[in-house]
Enzyme design. Sequence first.
Site, PDB file in Angstrom:
ATOM      1  N   HIS A 257       0.819  -1.220   0.000  1.00  0.00           N
ATOM      2  CA  HIS A 257       0.000   0.000   0.000  1.00  0.00           C
ATOM      3  C   HIS A 257       0.854   1.271   0.000  1.00  0.00           C
ATOM      4  O   HIS A 257       0.474   2.267  -0.594  1.00  0.00           O
ATOM      5  CB  HIS A 257      -0.881   0.058   1.258  1.00  0.00           C
ATOM      6  CG  HIS A 257      -2.174  -0.670   1.123  1.00  0.00           C
ATOM      7  ND1 HIS A 257      -3.167  -0.265   0.279  1.00  0.00           N
ATOM      8  CD2 HIS A 257      -2.648  -1.786   1.735  1.00  0.00           C
ATOM      9  CE1 HIS A 257      -4.202  -1.092   0.368  1.00  0.00           C
ATOM     10  NE2 HIS A 257      -3.904  -2.034   1.242  1.00  0.00           N
ATOM     11  N   GLU A 322      -3.469  -2.048  12.930  1.00  0.00           N
ATOM     12  CA  GLU A 322      -4.726  -1.851  12.206  1.00  0.00           C
ATOM     13  C   GLU A 322      -5.397  -3.215  11.947  1.00  0.00           C
ATOM     14  O   GLU A 322      -6.568  -3.405  12.234  1.00  0.00           O
ATOM     15  CB  GLU A 322      -4.425  -1.140  10.879  1.00  0.00           C
ATOM     16  CG  GLU A 322      -5.667  -0.918  10.043  1.00  0.00           C
ATOM     17  CD  GLU A 322      -5.354  -0.523   8.609  1.00  0.00           C
ATOM     18  OE1 GLU A 322      -4.186  -0.597   8.172  1.00  0.00           O
ATOM     19  OE2 GLU A 322      -6.316  -0.163   7.902  1.00  0.00           O
ATOM     20  N   HIS A 323      -4.612  -4.152  11.378  1.00  0.00           N
ATOM     21  CA  HIS A 323      -5.120  -5.509  11.155  1.00  0.00           C
ATOM     22  C   HIS A 323      -4.293  -6.478  11.989  1.00  0.00           C
ATOM     23  O   HIS A 323      -3.065  -6.356  12.032  1.00  0.00           O
ATOM     24  CB  HIS A 323      -4.952  -5.950   9.691  1.00  0.00           C
ATOM     25  CG  HIS A 323      -5.545  -4.989   8.712  1.00  0.00           C
ATOM     26  ND1 HIS A 323      -4.796  -4.052   8.038  1.00  0.00           N
ATOM     27  CD2 HIS A 323      -6.819  -4.822   8.294  1.00  0.00           C
ATOM     28  CE1 HIS A 323      -5.586  -3.345   7.230  1.00  0.00           C
ATOM     29  NE2 HIS A 323      -6.822  -3.784   7.377  1.00  0.00           N
ATOM     30  N   ASP A 356     -10.457  -6.561   3.263  1.00  0.00           N
ATOM     31  CA  ASP A 356     -10.329  -5.350   2.447  1.00  0.00           C
ATOM     32  C   ASP A 356     -11.481  -5.231   1.457  1.00  0.00           C
ATOM     33  O   ASP A 356     -11.853  -4.121   1.072  1.00  0.00           O
ATOM     34  CB  ASP A 356      -9.018  -5.376   1.654  1.00  0.00           C
ATOM     35  CG  ASP A 356      -7.824  -4.994   2.505  1.00  0.00           C
ATOM     36  OD1 ASP A 356      -8.025  -4.532   3.636  1.00  0.00           O
ATOM     37  OD2 ASP A 356      -6.685  -5.167   2.030  1.00  0.00           O
TER      38      ASP A 356
HETATM   39  N1  NAD Z   1      -6.077   2.815   7.433  1.00  0.00           N
HETATM   40  C1  NAD Z   1      -6.970   2.524   6.515  1.00  0.00           C
HETATM   41  O1  NAD Z   1      -8.116   2.245   6.817  1.00  0.00           O
HETATM   42  C2  NAD Z   1      -6.581   2.544   5.052  1.00  0.00           C
HETATM   43  C3  NAD Z   1      -7.439   2.030   4.064  1.00  0.00           C
HETATM   44  C4  NAD Z   1      -7.056   2.127   2.718  1.00  0.00           C
HETATM   45  C5  NAD Z   1      -5.857   2.747   2.376  1.00  0.00           C
HETATM   46  N2  NAD Z   1      -5.058   3.237   3.371  1.00  0.00           N
HETATM   47  C6  NAD Z   1      -3.846   3.972   3.093  1.00  0.00           C
HETATM   48  O2  NAD Z   1      -4.192   5.044   2.210  1.00  0.00           O
HETATM   49  C7  NAD Z   1      -3.002   5.496   1.598  1.00  0.00           C
HETATM   50  C8  NAD Z   1      -3.222   5.784   0.149  1.00  0.00           C
HETATM   51  O3  NAD Z   1      -2.144   6.564  -0.217  1.00  0.00           O
HETATM   52  P1  NAD Z   1      -1.938   7.159  -1.638  1.00  0.00           P
HETATM   53  O4  NAD Z   1      -0.676   7.937  -1.582  1.00  0.00           O
HETATM   54  O5  NAD Z   1      -2.058   6.083  -2.645  1.00  0.00           O
HETATM   55  O6  NAD Z   1      -3.179   8.122  -1.884  1.00  0.00           O
HETATM   56  P2  NAD Z   1      -3.753   9.389  -1.094  1.00  0.00           P
HETATM   57  O7  NAD Z   1      -4.930   9.820  -1.893  1.00  0.00           O
HETATM   58  O8  NAD Z   1      -3.934   9.106   0.336  1.00  0.00           O
HETATM   59  O9  NAD Z   1      -2.618  10.503  -1.211  1.00  0.00           O
HETATM   60  C9  NAD Z   1      -2.269  11.030  -2.445  1.00  0.00           C
HETATM   61  C10 NAD Z   1      -2.133  12.537  -2.327  1.00  0.00           C
HETATM   62  O10 NAD Z   1      -1.134  12.878  -1.370  1.00  0.00           O
HETATM   63  C11 NAD Z   1      -0.658  14.166  -1.679  1.00  0.00           C
HETATM   64  N3  NAD Z   1       0.808  14.179  -1.628  1.00  0.00           N
HETATM   65  C12 NAD Z   1       1.654  13.263  -2.141  1.00  0.00           C
HETATM   66  N4  NAD Z   1       2.921  13.652  -1.946  1.00  0.00           N
HETATM   67  C13 NAD Z   1       2.878  14.850  -1.302  1.00  0.00           C
HETATM   68  C14 NAD Z   1       3.877  15.757  -0.828  1.00  0.00           C
HETATM   69  N5  NAD Z   1       5.175  15.511  -0.971  1.00  0.00           N
HETATM   70  N6  NAD Z   1       3.463  16.882  -0.192  1.00  0.00           N
HETATM   71  C15 NAD Z   1       2.142  17.140  -0.011  1.00  0.00           C
HETATM   72  N7  NAD Z   1       1.163  16.312  -0.459  1.00  0.00           N
HETATM   73  C16 NAD Z   1       1.535  15.190  -1.096  1.00  0.00           C
HETATM   74  C17 NAD Z   1      -1.114  14.506  -3.084  1.00  0.00           C
HETATM   75  O11 NAD Z   1      -2.099  15.500  -3.010  1.00  0.00           O
HETATM   76  C18 NAD Z   1      -1.714  13.200  -3.594  1.00  0.00           C
HETATM   77  O12 NAD Z   1      -2.823  13.408  -4.440  1.00  0.00           O
HETATM   78  C19 NAD Z   1      -1.949   4.438   1.864  1.00  0.00           C
HETATM   79  O13 NAD Z   1      -1.119   4.906   2.898  1.00  0.00           O
HETATM   80  C20 NAD Z   1      -2.756   3.254   2.350  1.00  0.00           C
HETATM   81  O14 NAD Z   1      -2.016   2.416   3.170  1.00  0.00           O
HETATM   82  C21 NAD Z   1      -5.397   3.151   4.677  1.00  0.00           C
HETATM   83  N1  HSO Z   2      -5.883  -2.679   3.526  1.00  0.00           N
HETATM   84  C1  HSO Z   2      -6.459  -1.358   3.377  1.00  0.00           C
HETATM   85  C2  HSO Z   2      -6.664  -0.799   4.774  1.00  0.00           C
HETATM   86  O1  HSO Z   2      -5.480  -0.594   5.402  1.00  0.00           O
HETATM   87  C3  HSO Z   2      -7.756  -1.360   2.625  1.00  0.00           C
HETATM   88  C4  HSO Z   2      -7.661  -1.747   1.190  1.00  0.00           C
HETATM   89  C5  HSO Z   2      -8.387  -1.265   0.148  1.00  0.00           C
HETATM   90  N2  HSO Z   2      -7.981  -1.933  -0.956  1.00  0.00           N
HETATM   91  C6  HSO Z   2      -7.087  -2.789  -0.604  1.00  0.00           C
HETATM   92  N3  HSO Z   2      -6.870  -2.678   0.701  1.00  0.00           N
HETATM   93 ZN    ZN Z   3      -5.258  -3.620   1.666  1.00  0.00          ZN
END
Ligand code: NAD
Ligand code: HSO
Ligand code: ZN
Length: 426
Positions: A257, A322-323, A356
């Site tokens: 992720h 988290e998990h 997920d």
């Molecule tokens: N805890 C949960 O329930 C859960 C569930 C699903 C996903 N996630 C997490 O969500 C996250 C998804 O991350 P992602 O990056 O793919 O998408 P995201 O949409 O969270 O972040 C992308 C955005 O971050 C910003 N960004 C990137 N670099 C930057 C910088 N240097 N300065 C300022 N802003 C900046 C930009 O605006 C970009 O569009 C992952 O960390 C994943 O593990 C968590």
């Molecule tokens: N594992 C993520 C929550 O930490 C959720 C997710 C969405 N798609 C795949 N995984």
């Molecule tokens: Zn996942």
Amino acid sequence: MKIITATLKEQLAQVKQRTAALTDPKIEQTVRAIIENVQQNGDEALRDYEQKFDQVKLDDFRVPQAQIDQAWEQIDADLKQALRVAKTNITSFHQQEIDNGFMDAARPGIIRGQKVIPLATVGLYVPGGTAAYPSSVLMSAIPAKIAGVKRLVMVTPPQKNGINPAVLAAAKLAGVDDVYQVGGAQAIAALAYGTESIPQVDKILGPGNIFVATAKKMVFGQVAIDMIAGPSEIGIIADESANPRQVAADLLSQAEHDKLARPILVTTSLELAKQVNQELEVQLATLPRQAIARASVENQGFIAVLPTVSDLFRLMNAIAPEHLEVQLPDPSQYLSEIQNAGSVFLGKNASEPLGDYVAGPNHILPTSGTARFSSPVGVYDFVKRTQFIQYRADALASEAKYVTKLARVEGLEGHARAIETREVAK
Ligand SMILES: NC(=O)c1ccc[n+]([C@@H]2O[C@H](COP(=O)([O-])OP(=O)(O)OC[C@H]3O[C@@H](n4cnc5c(N)ncnc54)[C@H](O)[C@@H]3O)[C@@H](O)[C@H]2O)c1
Ligand SMILES: N[C@H](CO)Cc1c[nH]c[nH+]1
Ligand SMILES: [Zn+2]
């Protein structure tokens, strides 16, 4: 991953240090500047940030309804079926979270109650920096609809070739009202303060990277937030009976992720620890998101080896992942040992990605140790409660003396006199 064989006491002390390190002052500074700029300059600031961070030049942030409708038509039949199955299972799980409030007449002449009111407008953050997350659309929008929220506003980062149709199709399936292409900390600021195009909401929910999670933390108070759902984490508790190939695969499922994702194995078996490390190398070699997953495994991950199963649970409860996967024989007997975890996966078959996507429980979960005090996103996040009372005259007469006594002890004469304006209360 590094293998740690220190004592339980030493490892518990390290957990505290690691959690403290998760707040990064540099990121906080960046995010604070973004929030202030959006607050002052609205859409103009959003445009600048989207060009800077996502390399997309935008005139209009709103995704037209026609594009959302078209996305549903555009996706293939198997994807439609997978989204529908996920929706059915998420719905049946979350319907059990409905709270209808209560009313009682516990004492003669007195009615008391608690009314549950759906929030009017919520903002749903759907990540989209390095992957597309149609599943996260379902995980936030479905409980919102069950709760009866009036307006669901979704934000997601713009993409060079347009928003992924699967994300838009999920929004249509779940009943999202408006979709805006804006992401990161700037999207959170826009939802918190409102801009010319983006409406201010009552609560922001949904997962995101460190910038998104930090921004949510900073706007709390201006709006409500669900909790800190930042970079993904998986903690696995396993003994020598676990399959190293499966353990490694489940660790990588979360490592891929984000380079800041935390994959953690705690085990009683040094042999398993070594085998999992070998498997990680083998599996990483062919993983498409190898660079992200490798950074996560090498910089955030670790394997802790401890002598007893009871030690494994003590360490994992301190980590509060988290998990949490329990890969031990007869796993359900350990449910009572678990104090801190966002979501628990019992036994070898309950591989984390089931949760997920299709199992039904929510996948928007607390990270960075906040499972000590936060819960998965649920229907309860989309409502607020108001309490009420009504008194008959004889009931007021019987309880007035207690109110006036307590009020005068607190030095609040006005309270006592308000009660005494009622004839029956004198
Ligand atoms: N805890 C949960 O329930 C859960 C569930 C699903 C996903 N996630 C997490 O969500 C996250 C998804 O991350 P992602 O990056 O793919 O998408 P995201 O949409 O969270 O972040 C992308 C955005 O971050 C910003 N960004 C990137 N670099 C930057 C910088 N240097 N300065 C300022 N802003 C900046 C930009 O605006 C970009 O569009 C992952 O960390 C994943 O593990 C968590
Ligand atoms: N594992 C993520 C929550 O930490 C959720 C997710 C969405 N798609 C795949 N995984
Ligand atoms: Zn996942």
